[in-house]
Design an enzyme around this catalytic site. Structure first.
Site, PDB file in Angstrom:
ATOM      1  N   HIS A 131       0.860  -1.189   0.000  1.00 44.88           N
ATOM      2  CA  HIS A 131       0.000   0.000   0.000  1.00 44.88           C
ATOM      3  C   HIS A 131       0.895   1.236   0.000  1.00 44.88           C
ATOM      4  O   HIS A 131       1.918   1.269   0.679  1.00 44.88           O
ATOM      5  CB  HIS A 131      -0.901  -0.026   1.240  1.00 44.88           C
ATOM      6  CG  HIS A 131      -1.913   1.075   1.269  1.00 44.88           C
ATOM      7  ND1 HIS A 131      -1.578   2.362   1.651  1.00 44.88           N
ATOM      8  CD2 HIS A 131      -3.231   1.104   0.977  1.00 44.88           C
ATOM      9  CE1 HIS A 131      -2.659   3.122   1.594  1.00 44.88           C
ATOM     10  NE2 HIS A 131      -3.676   2.383   1.175  1.00 44.88           N
ATOM     11  N   ASP A 137       0.887   4.164   1.409  1.00 45.22           N
ATOM     12  CA  ASP A 137       1.244   4.722   2.712  1.00 45.22           C
ATOM     13  C   ASP A 137       2.203   3.809   3.470  1.00 45.22           C
ATOM     14  O   ASP A 137       3.106   4.275   4.179  1.00 45.22           O
ATOM     15  CB  ASP A 137      -0.007   4.960   3.559  1.00 45.22           C
ATOM     16  CG  ASP A 137      -0.910   6.031   2.986  1.00 45.22           C
ATOM     17  OD1 ASP A 137      -0.391   6.945   2.315  1.00 45.22           O
ATOM     18  OD2 ASP A 137      -2.134   5.955   3.198  1.00 45.22           O
ATOM     19  N   LYS A 138       2.027   2.498   3.307  1.00 45.85           N
ATOM     20  CA  LYS A 138       2.930   1.567   3.982  1.00 45.85           C
ATOM     21  C   LYS A 138       4.305   1.523   3.309  1.00 45.85           C
ATOM     22  O   LYS A 138       5.314   1.290   3.974  1.00 45.85           O
ATOM     23  CB  LYS A 138       2.305   0.168   4.011  1.00 45.85           C
ATOM     24  CG  LYS A 138       1.238   0.014   5.065  1.00 45.85           C
ATOM     25  CD  LYS A 138       1.873  -0.106   6.430  1.00 45.85           C
ATOM     26  CE  LYS A 138       1.318   0.909   7.386  1.00 45.85           C
ATOM     27  NZ  LYS A 138       2.129   1.095   8.581  1.00 45.85           N
ATOM     28  N   GLU A 192      10.145  11.853   7.024  1.00 44.48           N
ATOM     29  CA  GLU A 192       8.873  11.691   6.325  1.00 44.48           C
ATOM     30  C   GLU A 192       9.155  11.300   4.872  1.00 44.48           C
ATOM     31  O   GLU A 192      10.131  11.750   4.274  1.00 44.48           O
ATOM     32  CB  GLU A 192       8.066  12.995   6.344  1.00 44.48           C
ATOM     33  CG  GLU A 192       7.889  13.605   7.722  1.00 44.48           C
ATOM     34  CD  GLU A 192       7.072  12.746   8.660  1.00 44.48           C
ATOM     35  OE1 GLU A 192       6.291  11.902   8.166  1.00 44.48           O
ATOM     36  OE2 GLU A 192       7.214  12.916   9.883  1.00 44.48           O
ATOM     37  N   GLU A 194      14.364  15.866   9.649  1.00 45.83           N
ATOM     38  CA  GLU A 194      15.515  16.360  10.386  1.00 45.83           C
ATOM     39  C   GLU A 194      16.270  15.188  11.005  1.00 45.83           C
ATOM     40  O   GLU A 194      15.650  14.253  11.513  1.00 45.83           O
ATOM     41  CB  GLU A 194      15.067  17.311  11.507  1.00 45.83           C
ATOM     42  CG  GLU A 194      14.261  18.506  11.027  1.00 45.83           C
ATOM     43  CD  GLU A 194      12.814  18.173  10.715  1.00 45.83           C
ATOM     44  OE1 GLU A 194      12.198  17.410  11.472  1.00 45.83           O
ATOM     45  OE2 GLU A 194      12.324  18.647   9.685  1.00 45.83           O
ATOM     46  N   LYS A 244      -5.606  -4.614   0.417  1.00 45.22           N
ATOM     47  CA  LYS A 244      -6.311  -4.189   1.638  1.00 45.22           C
ATOM     48  C   LYS A 244      -7.243  -5.318   2.078  1.00 45.22           C
ATOM     49  O   LYS A 244      -7.729  -6.086   1.260  1.00 45.22           O
ATOM     50  CB  LYS A 244      -7.131  -2.912   1.389  1.00 45.22           C
ATOM     51  CG  LYS A 244      -6.330  -1.733   0.909  1.00 45.22           C
ATOM     52  CD  LYS A 244      -7.195  -0.501   0.681  1.00 45.22           C
ATOM     53  CE  LYS A 244      -7.504   0.195   1.982  1.00 45.22           C
ATOM     54  NZ  LYS A 244      -8.155   1.518   1.768  1.00 45.22           N
ATOM     55  N   PHE A 285      -8.014  -4.381 -10.447  1.00 43.52           N
ATOM     56  CA  PHE A 285      -7.052  -3.723  -9.574  1.00 43.52           C
ATOM     57  C   PHE A 285      -5.644  -4.023 -10.094  1.00 43.52           C
ATOM     58  O   PHE A 285      -4.844  -4.656  -9.436  1.00 43.52           O
ATOM     59  CB  PHE A 285      -7.230  -4.227  -8.139  1.00 43.52           C
ATOM     60  CG  PHE A 285      -6.467  -3.471  -7.077  1.00 43.52           C
ATOM     61  CD1 PHE A 285      -5.646  -2.400  -7.375  1.00 43.52           C
ATOM     62  CD2 PHE A 285      -6.576  -3.871  -5.746  1.00 43.52           C
ATOM     63  CE1 PHE A 285      -4.952  -1.719  -6.379  1.00 43.52           C
ATOM     64  CE2 PHE A 285      -5.885  -3.214  -4.740  1.00 43.52           C
ATOM     65  CZ  PHE A 285      -5.064  -2.138  -5.059  1.00 43.52           C
ATOM     66  N   ASP A 314      -1.920   5.759  -6.263  1.00 48.03           N
ATOM     67  CA  ASP A 314      -2.312   6.715  -5.234  1.00 48.03           C
ATOM     68  C   ASP A 314      -1.056   7.140  -4.494  1.00 48.03           C
ATOM     69  O   ASP A 314      -0.210   6.303  -4.161  1.00 48.03           O
ATOM     70  CB  ASP A 314      -3.308   6.069  -4.263  1.00 48.03           C
ATOM     71  CG  ASP A 314      -3.949   7.057  -3.314  1.00 48.03           C
ATOM     72  OD1 ASP A 314      -3.786   8.276  -3.520  1.00 48.03           O
ATOM     73  OD2 ASP A 314      -4.622   6.616  -2.363  1.00 48.03           O
ATOM     74  N   ALA A 315      -0.914   8.415  -4.213  1.00 48.51           N
ATOM     75  CA  ALA A 315       0.261   8.888  -3.487  1.00 48.51           C
ATOM     76  C   ALA A 315       0.271   8.334  -2.059  1.00 48.51           C
ATOM     77  O   ALA A 315      -0.775   8.111  -1.454  1.00 48.51           O
ATOM     78  CB  ALA A 315       0.279  10.414  -3.445  1.00 48.51           C
ATOM     79  N   ARG A 372       0.070   7.798   7.768  1.00 49.98           N
ATOM     80  CA  ARG A 372      -1.365   7.952   7.478  1.00 49.98           C
ATOM     81  C   ARG A 372      -2.181   6.710   7.836  1.00 49.98           C
ATOM     82  O   ARG A 372      -3.390   6.694   7.585  1.00 49.98           O
ATOM     83  CB  ARG A 372      -1.581   8.286   5.996  1.00 49.98           C
ATOM     84  CG  ARG A 372      -1.225   9.699   5.654  1.00 49.98           C
ATOM     85  CD  ARG A 372      -1.973  10.205   4.443  1.00 49.98           C
ATOM     86  NE  ARG A 372      -1.721   9.423   3.242  1.00 49.98           N
ATOM     87  CZ  ARG A 372      -1.996   9.872   2.011  1.00 49.98           C
ATOM     88  NH1 ARG A 372      -2.530  11.071   1.851  1.00 49.98           N
ATOM     89  NH2 ARG A 372      -1.747   9.111   0.971  1.00 49.98           N
ATOM     90  N   LYS A 373      -1.569   5.701   8.417  1.00 49.26           N
ATOM     91  CA  LYS A 373      -2.311   4.483   8.764  1.00 49.26           C
ATOM     92  C   LYS A 373      -2.162   4.183  10.256  1.00 49.26           C
ATOM     93  O   LYS A 373      -1.827   3.077  10.655  1.00 49.26           O
ATOM     94  CB  LYS A 373      -1.814   3.314   7.906  1.00 49.26           C
ATOM     95  CG  LYS A 373      -2.258   3.422   6.453  1.00 49.26           C
ATOM     96  CD  LYS A 373      -3.758   3.286   6.321  1.00 49.26           C
ATOM     97  CE  LYS A 373      -4.254   3.475   4.890  1.00 49.26           C
ATOM     98  NZ  LYS A 373      -4.283   4.892   4.496  1.00 49.26           N
ATOM     99  N   LYS A 432      10.425   7.872  13.123  1.00 47.94           N
ATOM    100  CA  LYS A 432      10.835   8.567  14.344  1.00 47.94           C
ATOM    101  C   LYS A 432      11.765   7.700  15.176  1.00 47.94           C
ATOM    102  O   LYS A 432      11.487   6.512  15.396  1.00 47.94           O
ATOM    103  CB  LYS A 432       9.599   8.934  15.174  1.00 47.94           C
ATOM    104  CG  LYS A 432       8.645   9.867  14.450  1.00 47.94           C
ATOM    105  CD  LYS A 432       7.390  10.131  15.257  1.00 47.94           C
ATOM    106  CE  LYS A 432       6.431  11.034  14.481  1.00 47.94           C
ATOM    107  NZ  LYS A 432       5.173  11.270  15.226  1.00 47.94           N
ATOM    108  N   LYS A 457      11.365  10.054  20.515  1.00 45.48           N
ATOM    109  CA  LYS A 457      10.027  10.616  20.290  1.00 45.48           C
ATOM    110  C   LYS A 457       9.000   9.754  21.021  1.00 45.48           C
ATOM    111  O   LYS A 457       8.795   8.584  20.683  1.00 45.48           O
ATOM    112  CB  LYS A 457       9.695  10.640  18.803  1.00 45.48           C
ATOM    113  CG  LYS A 457      10.299  11.811  18.020  1.00 45.48           C
ATOM    114  CD  LYS A 457      11.771  11.732  17.839  1.00 45.48           C
ATOM    115  CE  LYS A 457      12.275  12.768  16.834  1.00 45.48           C
ATOM    116  NZ  LYS A 457      13.755  12.744  16.755  1.00 45.48           N
ATOM    117  N   ASP A 500       5.886   9.800  20.930  1.00 47.74           N
ATOM    118  CA  ASP A 500       4.821   9.290  20.057  1.00 47.74           C
ATOM    119  C   ASP A 500       5.022   7.803  19.817  1.00 47.74           C
ATOM    120  O   ASP A 500       4.057   7.027  19.750  1.00 47.74           O
ATOM    121  CB  ASP A 500       4.843  10.011  18.703  1.00 47.74           C
ATOM    122  CG  ASP A 500       4.054  11.297  18.701  1.00 47.74           C
ATOM    123  OD1 ASP A 500       3.263  11.508  19.634  1.00 47.74           O
ATOM    124  OD2 ASP A 500       4.252  12.098  17.777  1.00 47.74           O
TER     125      ASP A 500
END
Length: 402
Positions: free
Chosen positions: A16, A18-19, A44, A57, A176, A244, A252-253, A258-259, A279, A283, A285
């Site tokens: 995918h 995003d992955k 990123e 960074e 998916k 597909f 798709d970008a 995003r997941k 990260k 961090k 997060d």
């Protein structure tokens, strides 16, 4: 808590878009941590048709110091990106590891962030940002994860394994899945709906080849889900759009982070909003979400609750958490406030400071690429990997409650 309901979770494959971005970002984290365990990384990734862009960074001894890249560092970063895309399996006209266009926009870490995070004098190392992080565990599966998400991940892992091995050569990397389960008395009793959309080779959207693909997917799902959950009443949607062929970053970008619900608990628990991939473990997060899962999982593994949610809160530059919150959803054998006190009293956790978390779990290592697809939680703790999935705090928790 409702006892009778339908609940759904989804997962997305390593292919995918995003992955793909998450895996590239975490490959960069691993690259820098392998060279400097104290590296600071916030990477990123953007993926789109035949293009990958890195931004963020870093601070890393021997790689990027005083505003300068070490000899060979830029080439090593590019090689890492291309090798990650190759390992996923992208060799398509619209996204190919060898021919894609690559841009590196990484630069040095802000000195103002560094002065708040770094330890100095009598000041302990502070959290890399403010925020809230959640951990969760439940007794629905052996992995102590929500069943809907656990099965969604495992379906796609099965498809990916067969694609890589050649057992299903008609599969392409993007896919998916989605699983809906019926719950009675809070336990999954039936699968009402299965959705699987998988990228495929040309021609597998019609006739005998389409039938072959759909039969394969049904068999792969049946190998993952407990037989008692599937029945003639289960509704199947396999490639419901019909075709597909174009997928991944060409279709798709993709962007890092995003997941976050796929990465965590499939919507069965709260989320603090911070993504993990790209990260370094200073961090919170990332590291505090990992320790929160570790604590929740050990509480359930200890038989102290059937379901547990934990929240931690931090402020940038401040080492200790601002709050610790435990909710066992009326399934606990002791009070939630007793569990909060027990957690706070266990010295090996280092006060749940960023350094204490990293030390206890061993997070300053290149272990993150594997986390970036098929979930950060519910995975097998093995060697240095997924240490937050260990259940080695059970006896400490029980002792702290005596």
């Amino acid at each position: 808590m409702r006892s009778h309901y339908l609940f759904t979770s989804e997962s997305v494959s390593e292919g995918h878009p995003d992955k793909v971005s998450d895996q590239i970002s975490d490959s960069i984290v691993d690259l820098f941590l392998a060279k400097d365990p104290e590296a600071r990384v916030a990477c990123e990734t953007l993926t789109t048709t035949q293009k990958v862009v890195l931004a963020g960074e870093i601070r890393c001894k021997g790689v990027y110091e005083d505003g300068e890249w070490a000899d060979g560092a830029l080439a090593e970063i590019e090689d890492t990106v291309r090798n990650t895309v190759r390992d996923i399996g992208y060799e398509q006209d619209g996204f190919h590891w060898k021919t894609l266009d690559f841009e590196n926009k990484l630069h040095g870490q802000s000195a103002h962030i560094a002065q708040g995070v770094d330890a100095s004098g009598n000041k302990d190392e502070g959290a890399g940002d403010q925020g809230i992080m959640f951990g969760f565990a439940c007794d629905e599966t052996p992995d102590l994860m929500p069943a809907t998400l656990d099965y969604s991940h495992k379906i796609l892992e099965r498809l990916a394994a067969d694609r890589h091995s050649g057992a299903a050569p008609f599969l392409e990397p993007d896919a998916k899945s989605q699983v809906t389960l019926r719950y009675r008395d809070g336990k999954p009793v039936a699968c009402t709906t299965i959705v699987v959309s998988t990228q495929h080779a040309p021609g597998y959207d019609e006739g005998d080849k389409e039938a072959e693909l759909k039969a394969y997917v049904r068999q792969a799902v049946a190998a993952v889900l407990p037989a008692e959950l599937l029945s003639d009443e289960t509704i199947w949607y396999i490639n419901p759009t019909g075709s597909f062929e174009i997928g991944g970053p060409d279709g798709d970008a993709g962007l890092t982070g995003r997941k976050i619900i796929v990465d965590t608990y499939g919507g069965a628990a709260p989320h603090g909003g911070g993504a993990f991939s790209g990260k370094d473990p200073t961090k919170v997060d990332r590291s505090a979400a990992y320790i929160a899962r570790y604590l929740a999982k050990n509480i359930v593994a200890a038989g102290l609750a059937k379901r547990c949610t934990i929240q931690l809160a931090y402020a940038i530059g401040v080492s200790r958490p601002l709050s610790i919150y435990v909710d066992t959803h009326e399934t606990g054998v002791v009070g939630d406030e007793q569990l909060e006190a027990a957690i706070a009293s266990i010295k090996k956790l280092g006060g749940l400071t960023p350094r204490g978390i990293r030390t206890h779990l061993g997070l300053n290592k290149p272990i993150y690429r594997k986390t970036a697809a098929y979930g950060h939680f519910g995975r097998k703790a093995e060697g240095d990997y997924f240490p937050w999935e260990r259940t080695d705090l059970v006896e400490d928790l029980k002792a702290a409650l005596v």
